[in-house]
Design a protein around this motif. Structure first.
Motif, PDB file in Angstrom:
ATOM      1  N   UNK A 188       0.657  -1.442  -0.141  1.00  8.21           N
ATOM      2  CA  UNK A 188      -0.217  -0.431   0.161  1.00  8.21           C
ATOM      3  C   UNK A 188       0.777   1.856   0.048  1.00  8.21           C
ATOM      4  N   UNK A 189       1.713   1.388   0.061  1.00  3.83           N
ATOM      5  CA  UNK A 189       3.179   2.342   0.048  1.00  3.83           C
ATOM      6  C   UNK A 189       3.295   2.309  -1.209  1.00  3.83           C
ATOM      7  N   UNK A 190       3.514   1.633  -1.667  1.00  2.06           N
ATOM      8  CA  UNK A 190       3.721   2.000  -3.025  1.00  2.06           C
ATOM      9  C   UNK A 190       2.521   2.206  -3.644  1.00  2.06           C
ATOM     10  N   UNK A 191       1.136   1.903  -3.079  1.00  2.00           N
ATOM     11  CA  UNK A 191      -0.142   2.201  -4.004  1.00  2.00           C
ATOM     12  C   UNK A 191      -0.650   3.600  -3.740  1.00  2.00           C
ATOM     13  N   UNK A 192       0.199   4.037  -2.847  1.00  2.00           N
ATOM     14  CA  UNK A 192       0.338   5.813  -2.429  1.00  2.00           C
ATOM     15  C   UNK A 192       1.199   6.459  -3.038  1.00  2.00           C
ATOM     16  N   UNK A 193       2.051   5.449  -3.572  1.00  2.00           N
ATOM     17  CA  UNK A 193       3.480   6.528  -4.530  1.00  2.00           C
ATOM     18  C   UNK A 193       2.639   6.989  -5.379  1.00  2.00           C
ATOM     19  N   UNK A 194       2.440   5.390  -6.238  1.00  2.00           N
ATOM     20  CA  UNK A 194       1.835   5.553  -7.334  1.00  2.00           C
ATOM     21  C   UNK A 194       0.637   6.411  -7.934  1.00  2.00           C
ATOM     22  N   UNK A 195       0.025   6.658  -6.447  1.00  2.00           N
ATOM     23  CA  UNK A 195      -1.397   7.523  -6.809  1.00  2.00           C
ATOM     24  C   UNK A 195      -1.005   8.829  -6.971  1.00  2.00           C
ATOM     25  N   UNK A 196       0.580   9.375  -6.500  1.00  2.00           N
ATOM     26  CA  UNK A 196       0.897  10.697  -6.013  1.00  2.00           C
ATOM     27  C   UNK A 196       1.425  11.582  -7.605  1.00  2.00           C
ATOM     28  N   UNK A 197       1.968  10.073  -7.946  1.00  2.00           N
ATOM     29  CA  UNK A 197       2.788  10.441  -8.970  1.00  2.00           C
ATOM     30  C   UNK A 197       1.978  10.738 -10.686  1.00  2.00           C
ATOM     31  N   UNK A 198       0.035   9.960 -10.390  1.00  2.00           N
ATOM     32  CA  UNK A 198      -0.728   9.783 -11.293  1.00  2.00           C
ATOM     33  C   UNK A 198      -0.787  11.607 -11.421  1.00  2.00           C
ATOM     34  N   UNK A 199      -1.685  11.120 -10.031  1.00  2.00           N
ATOM     35  CA  UNK A 199      -1.631  13.270  -9.469  1.00  2.00           C
ATOM     36  C   UNK A 199      -0.609  14.011  -9.753  1.00  2.00           C
ATOM     37  N   UNK A 200       0.409  14.344 -10.262  1.00  2.00           N
ATOM     38  CA  UNK A 200       1.247  15.008 -10.507  1.00  2.00           C
ATOM     39  C   UNK A 200       1.717  14.871 -11.930  1.00  2.00           C
ATOM     40  N   UNK A 201       0.846  13.662 -12.484  1.00  3.18           N
ATOM     41  CA  UNK A 201       1.032  13.734 -14.009  1.00  3.18           C
ATOM     42  C   UNK A 201       2.729  13.014 -14.762  1.00  3.18           C
ATOM     43  N   UNK A 202       3.160  12.681 -13.561  1.00  2.58           N
ATOM     44  CA  UNK A 202       4.624  12.251 -13.929  1.00  2.58           C
ATOM     45  C   UNK A 202       4.476  10.591 -14.570  1.00  2.58           C
ATOM     46  N   UNK A 203       4.901  10.657 -15.625  1.00  4.16           N
ATOM     47  CA  UNK A 203       4.534   9.094 -15.947  1.00  4.16           C
ATOM     48  C   UNK A 203       5.661   8.638 -16.166  1.00  4.16           C
ATOM     49  N   UNK A 204       6.447   8.853 -16.227  1.00  2.00           N
ATOM     50  CA  UNK A 204       7.727   8.128 -16.211  1.00  2.00           C
ATOM     51  C   UNK A 204       8.182   7.330 -14.139  1.00  2.00           C
ATOM     52  N   UNK A 205       7.727   8.456 -13.153  1.00  2.00           N
ATOM     53  CA  UNK A 205       7.993   7.756 -12.287  1.00  2.00           C
ATOM     54  C   UNK A 205       6.241   7.330 -12.484  1.00  2.00           C
ATOM     55  N   UNK A 206       5.363   6.866 -12.307  1.00  4.00           N
ATOM     56  CA  UNK A 206       3.975   6.187 -12.309  1.00  4.00           C
ATOM     57  C   UNK A 206       4.532   4.887 -12.981  1.00  4.00           C
ATOM     58  N   UNK A 207       5.485   4.758 -14.383  1.00  2.33           N
ATOM     59  CA  UNK A 207       5.642   3.308 -14.609  1.00  2.33           C
ATOM     60  C   UNK A 207       6.257   2.930 -14.043  1.00  2.33           C
ATOM     61  N   UNK A 208       6.988   3.743 -14.338  1.00  2.00           N
ATOM     62  CA  UNK A 208       8.587   2.931 -12.915  1.00  2.00           C
ATOM     63  C   UNK A 208       7.729   2.070 -11.357  1.00  2.00           C
ATOM     64  N   UNK A 209       6.908   3.357 -11.075  1.00  2.00           N
ATOM     65  CA  UNK A 209       6.857   2.481  -9.165  1.00  2.00           C
ATOM     66  C   UNK A 209       5.858   1.038 -10.196  1.00  2.00           C
ATOM     67  N   UNK A 210       5.463   1.190 -10.093  1.00  2.00           N
ATOM     68  CA  UNK A 210       3.935  -0.114 -10.554  1.00  2.00           C
ATOM     69  C   UNK A 210       4.960  -1.080 -10.816  1.00  2.00           C
TER      70      UNK A 210
END
Lengths: 245, 245
Positions: A188-210
DNA sequence: AGTTCCCCAATAGTATACAATATGAGCCAT
DNA sequence: ATGGCTCATATTGTATACTATTGGGGAACT
């Protein structure tokens, strides 16, 4: 009681019902790996004729949950450790693509749904490592809710279909059974990190985190593949013929 | 001779036969987008009962080639321009993964097969931009041979299944019709580059090249999506109801 | 003329009947 | 005793029969 007598699937065709029933039986492990799925018997079991059962089995075959050989019938598809690893690698790529796309398409409603899923996941984490079937269902459901919401935001119909139908699911369900409490929290920690990356539109980070999130899940699972019990729980191909005697 | 009366598919079950026949009819455009696929009629057309036809339609539905609504029947699934783009993006990721894996698993036999496919592709490139159905079949087949060989080397059963069954194919087939000769030549240039990267075990390059190769194909196709003829040839969703009057 | 309702034809959904195939047990020959 | 053959049986594959649903066309009404 352990069965689902119309678990919310009334008003559906017999074929749909057969599909759902057989599918959940496989995913939750009531039908074990290698077990024969005989059209007639399943028909009796669910009070259906062979026709819709057959149709359901074919769908499940396309999904990869069932293996069937012409004139010989279908079995629950056993999964080898190599396959588990490969499937997670595939899933990491697909969901990573989904996350990247979602980052550039995020909506307030979507983020809200992610938050809800994250909260539900938190609430569903038991205090102990050991986990009951019911608890596992709820946890697994919250997890699906999060991942589904991401894929939904990716706005890619075929990707959604692939995630829903073609890539594992049984593995994911069973995975939570063998995770420790710490690993569940980390998820769930990662879920939160992904959520934040998505909210800020940071595609590369979101993909890498996922990707990282999923590969971590894989590693946790793989680390436990040696334990005989776990193998059995995950239906790894010990089988072929289950010596019933 | 435009039909395939048992195009090598004897000794198969009726259901398999129905599946292959309907599938090629869709891919090669004999059944057009939005066209209704009525079980009974198709049964007559191929001298089969409804049962195997129905089974075939369900498989095609799972593949995404057919859209069916309960109690209302199946149609050839129309594809929107957005979907074309999305599908190619998906395919790029999947094949890129395949190429990366293949690079670390390359075999002499596999490389030899790639060379054979490349040679066949060269031989199949016509001198002109315009291309006949038969020529297109041969070219498309050579292309598939290359891509299949890469995926084969990737040694990932589910990935193979996905590529074969779930990701487009009709798009790829039709794509070659609208490519110019130059674009066809360029395709094979990339095939060679990919082959070399695979031979030398350079995973990242192989993946990147494969991705680029596919996205270039996408762009070539997209560039022609405005032309009305092309839309029709690719079955883009002009339809729904073809206003026949 | 337009609108609503009802009935019918077409078609999908399901059940059953029939055909083809594969596996295993038992028998026979060696 | 063992290997191969034959046949019985279980099960899948296909066809047909039956049922349910849908959409459209026409009659009746406004």
């Amino acid at each position: 009681m352990t069965q689902e007598p119309s678990g919310g699937l009334d008003g559906l065709g017999s074929a749909q019902r057969a599909y759902q029933l057989i599918r959940s039986s496989i995913i939750e492990g009531r039908y074990r790996a290698g077990q024969r799925l005989i059209e007639g018997r399943i028909g009796e079991e669910f009070s259906l004729s062979r026709t819709p059962v057959r149709e359901a089995l074919r769908l499940l075959e396309a999904e990869g949950l069932v293996l069937s050989i012409r004139n010989r019938g279908a079995i629950v598809r056993p999964v080898s450790p190599k396959e588990v690893i490969d499937l997670y690698e595939l899933r990491a790529r697909l969901e990573s693509l989904g996350a990247e796309r979602a980052a550039t398409r995020a909506t307030d409603a979507g983020i809200a749904e992610l938050d809800a899923a994250i909260a539900a996941f938190d609430a569903a984490i038991p205090a102990t490592d050991h986990i009951e079937l019911t608890e596992n269902r709820i946890l697994s459901q919250a997890n699906s809710r999060f991942h589904d919401a991401v894929i939904e935001m990716a706005d890619h119909a075929r990707l959604s279909q692939l995630m829903a139908r073609t890539v594992d699911i049984p593995l994911v369900f069973q995975a939570f059974r063998v995770f420790t409490r710490e690993e569940r929290v980390r998820s769930n920690v990662f879920h939160r990190l992904i959520r934040d990356a998505l909210e800020h539109g940071e595609a590369a980070r979101a993909g890498a985190l996922m990707s990282e999130h999923i590969l971590m899940g894989r590693d946790s699972l793989v680390a436990r593949l040696d334990e005989a019990q776990v193998k059995d729980a995950l239906f790894l191909g010990a089988s072929g013929e289950a010596s019933s005697g």
